[in-house]
Design a protein around this motif. Structure first.
Motif, PDB file in Angstrom:
ATOM      1  N   PRO A  31       0.785  -1.328   0.021  1.00 25.77           N
ATOM      2  CA  PRO A  31       0.076  -0.010   0.048  1.00 25.77           C
ATOM      3  C   PRO A  31       0.715   1.424   0.081  1.00 25.77           C
ATOM      4  N   LYS A  39      -2.867   4.652   1.275  1.00 21.35           N
ATOM      5  CA  LYS A  39      -3.893   4.296   2.296  1.00 21.35           C
ATOM      6  C   LYS A  39      -3.630   4.561   3.677  1.00 21.35           C
ATOM      7  N   TYR A  40      -2.224   4.601   3.992  1.00 21.45           N
ATOM      8  CA  TYR A  40      -1.727   5.043   5.297  1.00 21.45           C
ATOM      9  C   TYR A  40      -1.218   6.624   5.403  1.00 21.45           C
ATOM     10  N   GLU A  42      -1.070  -3.930   8.405  1.00 22.47           N
ATOM     11  CA  GLU A  42      -1.585  -4.775   7.455  1.00 22.47           C
ATOM     12  C   GLU A  42      -1.951  -6.160   8.077  1.00 22.47           C
ATOM     13  N   ARG A 102      -4.622   4.821   9.160  1.00 17.68           N
ATOM     14  CA  ARG A 102      -5.270   4.676   7.988  1.00 17.68           C
ATOM     15  C   ARG A 102      -6.114   5.865   7.557  1.00 17.68           C
ATOM     16  N   ARG A 103      -6.092   6.136   6.291  1.00 18.56           N
ATOM     17  CA  ARG A 103      -6.769   7.190   5.720  1.00 18.56           C
ATOM     18  C   ARG A 103      -8.336   7.332   5.992  1.00 18.56           C
TER      19      ARG A 103
END
Length: 263
Positions: free
Chosen positions: A6, A87-88, A111, A157-158
């Motif tokens: 990611p 994603k992060y 993850e 996390r977004r």
């Protein structure tokens, strides 16, 4: 790492940090993690920060640059995250540094376990006189209700940033990271501290000035009033009532008041 790895976005808000900005960005780019993007948000700087940010964006394909009028660090972080694709998210102030392995180790944890909301590490504070280990308290929600133990550069996390509505844009009372972590973690989620030093918090004149503006009793009372109004259920659950000026004594004091029917 394979193509399924990611993307991580490093968000760097900057306000008059020209002296340190390039070192901070190069620290981010020196990470052994990939894929990576770095977004610098100039928050109305009046020094050479915009020129340095523009040059860094031109010279490094992983770096992009956004400029806005001065609106505060919370809005600057939200601006950057809205423009991100990762994603992060890793927020990194424009004068701090990270280690090469911090992001990689944090993403491995995130993850593997969706219940983990935040990963951070051990840290040091430093200036021109050297480094000093930053002893952070162990995380618990009860402890978080009384004080913060996660520095601003935790990785998350977004999707969780979206879920809670981002950084509070009406909050300018200092310790914005504390308010943000309460919002993200108040209803659950695990927190993991990695067992190595991966974050370097720079002590500067700007840092000390901010502490002076937000460290007095009046600012502390306003901060506590804001948190109590916004998160009453959280404090009721963790402290048996509101957060008090003497934060450590909040729960026993609230319990005593309830025993005598005064709360």
């Amino acid at each position: 790492m394979n193509q399924a790895t990611p993307l991580v976005t490093i968000i760097i808000p900057c306000y008059n940090q020209a002296q340190y900005l390039e070192e901070t960005v190069l620290s981010a780019l020196d990470s052994d993690y990939s894929p990576l993007e770095v977004i610098i948000i100039n928050d109305g700087s009046t020094d050479e920060s915009p020129e340095i940010a523009q040059r860094l964006a031109e010279n490094h394909d992983k770096v992009s640059y956004i400029s806005q009028k001065n609106q505060g660090v919370g809005i600057a972080r939200n601006t950057g995250i809205k423009a991100s694709s990762g994603k992060y998210i890793l927020p990194l102030d424009g004068d701090d540094l990270i280690s090469k392995d911090y992001i990689k180790k944090a993403v491995e944890v995130l993850e593997k376990d969706e219940n983990v909301k935040v990963v951070y590490c051990q840290g040091v504070k430093f200036d021109e006189n050297g480094e000093k280990f930053w002893k952070l308290k162990p995380f618990s929600r009860n402890a978080l209700a009384r004080d913060n133990m996660i520095f601003v550069s935790g990785i998350y996390r977004r999707a969780d940033w979206e879920r809670i509505g981002g950084y509070a844009e009406d909050y300018n009372l200092g310790r914005a990271d504390w308010e943000f972590w309460i919002n993200m973690l108040k209803d659950g989620g695990d927190v993991v501290q990695l067992p190595f030093i991966g974050f370097y918090y720079r002590l500067t004149g700007n840092t000390n000035s901010l502490r002076k503006r937000t460290g007095g009793d009046e600012a502390k009372r306003k901060r506590i009033a804001y948190l109590n109004k916004k998160y009453p259920d959280f404090f009721e659950r963790e402290l048996n009532g509101p957060l008090r000026f003497q934060r450590t004594w909040s729960k026993p004091y609230n319990t005593l008041l309830k025993f005598f029917g005064k709360l």
